[in-house]
Write a protein that holds these residues in place. Structure first.
Motif, mmCIF file in Angstrom:
data_model
loop_
_atom_site.group_PDB
_atom_site.id
_atom_site.type_symbol
_atom_site.label_atom_id
_atom_site.label_comp_id
_atom_site.label_asym_id
_atom_site.label_seq_id
_atom_site.Cartn_x
_atom_site.Cartn_y
_atom_site.Cartn_z
ATOM 1 N N PRO A 24 0.830 -1.218 0.000
ATOM 2 C CA PRO A 24 0.000 0.000 0.000
ATOM 3 C C PRO A 24 0.855 1.256 0.000
ATOM 4 C CG PRO A 24 -0.017 -1.034 2.161
ATOM 5 C CD PRO A 24 0.711 -1.972 1.260
ATOM 6 N N CYS A 25 0.862 1.946 -1.118
ATOM 7 C CA CYS A 25 1.701 3.135 -1.275
ATOM 8 C C CYS A 25 0.997 4.125 -2.181
ATOM 9 C CB CYS A 25 3.056 2.748 -1.871
ATOM 10 S SG CYS A 25 4.104 4.147 -2.365
ATOM 11 N N THR A 26 0.726 5.314 -1.651
ATOM 12 C CA THR A 26 0.234 6.415 -2.477
ATOM 13 C C THR A 26 1.462 7.139 -3.007
ATOM 14 O OG1 THR A 26 -1.735 6.637 -1.091
ATOM 15 C CG2 THR A 26 -1.193 8.480 -2.552
ATOM 16 N N VAL A 27 1.801 6.889 -4.245
ATOM 17 C CA VAL A 27 3.079 7.321 -4.794
ATOM 18 C C VAL A 27 3.135 8.839 -4.909
ATOM 19 C CG1 VAL A 27 4.641 7.193 -6.782
ATOM 20 C CG2 VAL A 27 3.403 5.145 -6.018
ATOM 21 N N SER A 28 4.143 9.422 -4.250
ATOM 22 C CA SER A 28 4.349 10.867 -4.317
ATOM 23 C C SER A 28 5.587 11.222 -5.139
ATOM 24 C CB SER A 28 4.501 11.435 -2.906
ATOM 25 O OG SER A 28 5.571 10.803 -2.223
ATOM 26 N N GLY A 29 6.411 10.235 -5.400
ATOM 27 C CA GLY A 29 7.605 10.433 -6.221
ATOM 28 C C GLY A 29 8.123 9.087 -6.678
ATOM 29 N N TYR A 30 8.852 9.082 -7.786
ATOM 30 C CA TYR A 30 9.380 7.814 -8.290
ATOM 31 C C TYR A 30 10.616 8.082 -9.138
ATOM 32 C CZ TYR A 30 6.899 9.117 -12.588
ATOM 33 O OH TYR A 30 6.452 9.790 -13.701
ATOM 34 N N ALA A 31 11.424 7.038 -9.294
ATOM 35 C CA ALA A 31 12.651 7.138 -10.088
ATOM 36 C C ALA A 31 12.926 5.781 -10.722
ATOM 37 C CB ALA A 31 13.833 7.558 -9.210
ATOM 38 N N PRO A 32 12.845 5.693 -12.061
ATOM 39 C CA PRO A 32 13.125 4.422 -12.737
ATOM 40 C C PRO A 32 14.597 4.031 -12.597
ATOM 41 C CG PRO A 32 11.895 5.938 -14.157
ATOM 42 C CD PRO A 32 12.364 6.727 -12.979
ATOM 43 N N PHE A 33 14.855 2.747 -12.477
ATOM 44 C CA PHE A 33 16.211 2.216 -12.473
ATOM 45 C C PHE A 33 16.623 1.895 -13.907
ATOM 46 C CE2 PHE A 33 15.572 1.671 -7.997
ATOM 47 C CZ PHE A 33 16.845 1.624 -7.432
ATOM 48 N N GLY A 34 17.858 2.197 -14.251
ATOM 49 C CA GLY A 34 18.357 1.916 -15.601
ATOM 50 C C GLY A 34 18.849 0.493 -15.737
ATOM 51 N N VAL A 35 17.981 -0.470 -15.498
ATOM 52 C CA VAL A 35 18.353 -1.879 -15.625
ATOM 53 C C VAL A 35 17.516 -2.519 -16.718
ATOM 54 C CG1 VAL A 35 19.084 -2.094 -13.235
ATOM 55 C CG2 VAL A 35 16.701 -2.560 -13.827
ATOM 56 N N ASN A 36 18.046 -3.571 -17.302
ATOM 57 C CA ASN A 36 17.355 -4.249 -18.394
ATOM 58 C C ASN A 36 16.825 -5.589 -17.911
ATOM 59 O OD1 ASN A 36 16.392 -5.045 -20.868
ATOM 60 N ND2 ASN A 36 18.394 -5.638 -21.686
ATOM 61 N N LEU A 37 15.553 -5.595 -17.505
ATOM 62 C CA LEU A 37 14.859 -6.829 -17.161
ATOM 63 C C LEU A 37 13.765 -7.023 -18.196
ATOM 64 C CD1 LEU A 37 14.467 -6.610 -13.260
ATOM 65 C CD2 LEU A 37 16.122 -7.917 -14.567
ATOM 66 N N PRO A 38 13.927 -7.954 -19.136
ATOM 67 C CA PRO A 38 12.957 -8.115 -20.226
ATOM 68 C C PRO A 38 11.523 -8.235 -19.715
ATOM 69 C CG PRO A 38 14.892 -9.475 -20.622
ATOM 70 C CD PRO A 38 15.037 -8.915 -19.234
ATOM 71 N N GLY A 39 10.671 -7.382 -20.250
ATOM 72 C CA GLY A 39 9.256 -7.425 -19.899
ATOM 73 C C GLY A 39 8.924 -6.838 -18.545
ATOM 74 N N LYS A 40 9.927 -6.206 -17.879
ATOM 75 C CA LYS A 40 9.672 -5.655 -16.556
ATOM 76 C C LYS A 40 10.257 -4.257 -16.434
ATOM 77 C CE LYS A 40 9.359 -10.085 -14.135
ATOM 78 N NZ LYS A 40 9.851 -10.919 -13.016
ATOM 79 N N VAL A 81 11.304 0.397 -10.596
ATOM 80 C CA VAL A 81 11.079 1.789 -10.201
ATOM 81 C C VAL A 81 11.155 1.917 -8.689
ATOM 82 C CG1 VAL A 81 9.534 3.773 -10.400
ATOM 83 C CG2 VAL A 81 9.471 1.989 -12.134
ATOM 84 N N GLU A 82 11.870 2.949 -8.216
ATOM 85 C CA GLU A 82 11.825 3.266 -6.788
ATOM 86 C C GLU A 82 10.610 4.138 -6.522
ATOM 87 O OE1 GLU A 82 14.247 5.496 -3.167
ATOM 88 O OE2 GLU A 82 15.203 5.311 -5.151
ATOM 89 N N LEU A 83 9.936 3.871 -5.404
ATOM 90 C CA LEU A 83 8.709 4.587 -5.055
ATOM 91 C C LEU A 83 8.866 5.310 -3.725
ATOM 92 C CD1 LEU A 83 6.201 1.667 -5.808
ATOM 93 C CD2 LEU A 83 6.972 3.450 -7.395
ATOM 94 N N ALA A 84 8.464 6.563 -3.680
ATOM 95 C CA ALA A 84 8.308 7.297 -2.427
ATOM 96 C C ALA A 84 6.810 7.431 -2.174
ATOM 97 C CB ALA A 84 8.961 8.670 -2.516
ATOM 98 N N CYS A 85 6.389 7.280 -0.912
ATOM 99 C CA CYS A 85 4.960 7.199 -0.615
ATOM 100 C C CYS A 85 4.543 8.327 0.332
ATOM 101 C CB CYS A 85 4.627 5.851 0.037
ATOM 102 S SG CYS A 85 5.358 4.421 -0.797
ATOM 103 N N SER A 86 3.375 8.882 0.115
ATOM 104 C CA SER A 86 2.870 9.943 0.989
ATOM 105 C C SER A 86 2.171 9.377 2.214
ATOM 106 C CB SER A 86 1.907 10.852 0.213
ATOM 107 O OG SER A 86 0.784 10.114 -0.242
ATOM 108 N N ASN A 87 1.810 8.107 2.182
ATOM 109 C CA ASN A 87 1.064 7.493 3.281
ATOM 110 C C ASN A 87 1.931 6.627 4.189
ATOM 111 O OD1 ASN A 87 1.340 5.682 1.092
ATOM 112 N ND2 ASN A 87 -0.239 4.356 1.973
#
Length: 450
Positions: free
Chosen positions: A305-321, A324-330
């Protein structure tokens, strides 16, 4: 970011203008090479290609003919040479003391300025397919291209240029030395880099074809996107190319393409402001809001359970996936989401444990994860330690993960052992008994007590 324009100095027209009338007559489709012309060519050409520095392992040669300048009376003799494993050439050998001039068979195959067949067109059997001579240069460039069509663009004193339309769908400008040599630099730049109104431009592929690579890159990214529009962003000095794509779902990406044509990474428009001012096909602010809402839904679906207030994608190569790092307001801690495209399985690891999966959180402070580790200690019967510091130790070959923790009461801390697959605590080892695990405890306070 750049687009390319190059000035070329062409001199074939001057040579055509001075040809003898006999050479100006139209040639049959496959002219017969006489024994006399071949004998003269094989006798003269070896010394000429050596003097001119032409990269040619001579396989065949012929003398095409001669022309005399009406003003200076200087005579120029023309030869055709077929070269093993290389582009065939036409050589203009002038009077003694003047350097020979060389033109590729691809260049001399073009019609004369008056539209008539070119008297200098190559006819030796070894030069029957001029495209074949360019294959070693294409291979050296590292670009994926089987040429269907080739157009000569001429040459300057240092470079020879060709346009290529590839069977794979892309178009390129191939640049070699002048005359072409395989021991010199070779570059192939995508047609999309060239201004359609420039001196050097592509005509064998249109803009839509040049942008079709975006579809391939989107597919390789694994990101769900029904393509709405495409655009070229620019090129970096490293040779990487950047394309923007907007999606019917409302989001957009910038796609980074490596020099070999493969996808390097896909960057959300919300994170792409550093590239030429960011996305133009997608409203970045709106995209950020919509993307945060999407990640909120995906995290909830994954049981985090996370109300996303910020995010940052990781530069990794996972096929089909997508990672993302998530920051949550809750909640004070955040997480690392590994979201699968379509109906695939997704997972979110909270920041207390994500480093055991090789992902470190940066959007939230480390202390926000300590209550989770305190709860892990309680789960294995260590209820007196409130975690005040922590470090990830690592994962063993048998998939046991270890995190060292320090306690707020100043007493010695622990190594918490985790089952990596389920990320559940199995036991806690007091620092005084953990010296045999990765060198033991090292956190301030733990080291001297352990």
């Amino acid at each position: 970011m750049r687009k390319i324009g190059i000035g070329l100095a062409l001199s074939l027209a001057a040579l055509w203008a001075g040809l003898a009338p006999a050479l100006a007559a139209p040639k049959p489709a496959v002219p017969e090479v006489s024994k006399e012309s071949r004998a003269k060519g094989m006798a003269a050409v070896p010394a000429i290609i050596q003097a001119a520095g032409i990269d040619c392992q001579l396989a065949d040669a012929r003398q095409i003919g001669e022309s005399v300048d009406p003003k200076t009376k200087a005579k120029t003799t023309f030869y055709e040479a077929a070269c093993t494993g290389n582009e065939g050439v036409v050589i203009a050998a002038a009077a003694v003391g003047e350097a020979p001039q060389a033109f590729t068979c691809m260049e001399t195959s073009a019609p004369a300025p008056d539209g008539k067949p070119n008297s200098l067109a190559c006819v030796l059997p070894g030069n029957a397919d001029p495209k074949a001579g360019l294959l070693p240069y294409i291979v050296k460039s590292g670009r994926p291209c089987t040429p269907d069509k080739v157009r000569p663009l001429g040459h300057s004193p240092t470079n020879t240029l060709f346009e290529l339309a590839c069977h794979e769908g892309a178009g390129y400008i191939l640049s070699t030395s002048a005359p072409p040599r395989l021991d010199k630099a070779v570059t192939m730049n995508p047609c999309i880099l060239y201004d359609p109104a420039g001196t050097v431009k592509c005509e064998l592929t249109d803009r839509a074809t040049q942008l079709a690579v975006v579809d391939t890159l989107v597919k390789a990214s694994g990101k769900p996107c029904a393509i709405k529009d495409r655009a070229f962003v620019g090129a970096a000095k490293s040779g990487a190319n950047y394309f923007e794509v907007s999606c019917q779902e409302g989001k957009g990406f910038v796609l980074e393409q490596a020099p070999n044509g493969a996808l390097t990474r896909a960057i959300d428009c919300a994170q792409a402001d550093f590239l030429n001012g960011g996305c133009k096909l997608t409203d970045a602010r709106q995209a950020k809001t919509e993307q945060a809402g999407l990640y909120t839904q995906l995290a909830q679906k994954a049981g985090f359970p996370c109300t996303v207030s910020g995010y940052a994608p990781f530069g990794v190569n996972l096929p089909g996936k997508e990672v993302v790092e998530l920051a949550c307001s809750n909640r004070s801690d955040g997480g690392i989401g590994i979201f699968a495209a379509g109906s695939g399985s997704s997972m979110v690891y909270d920041c207390a444990h994500s480093e055991l999966k090789s992902f470190r959180c940066s959007l939230t402070k480390p202390a926000a994860a300590y209550p989770k580790l305190t709860a892990d200690l309680k789960a294995v019967g260590k209820a007196t330690c409130v975690v005040s510091n922590a470090r990830t130790v690592g994962v063993t070959a048998d998939q046991k993960g270890y995190i060292e923790v320090a306690c707020a009461d100043g007493l010695q801390g622990y190594f918490i052992e985790f089952e990596i697959e389920k990320m559940t605590p199995k036991t806690a080892i007091v620092c005084s008994e953990a010296k045999g695990i990765a060198g033991g405890c090292t956190l301030p306070g733990n080291a001297k007590k352990g």
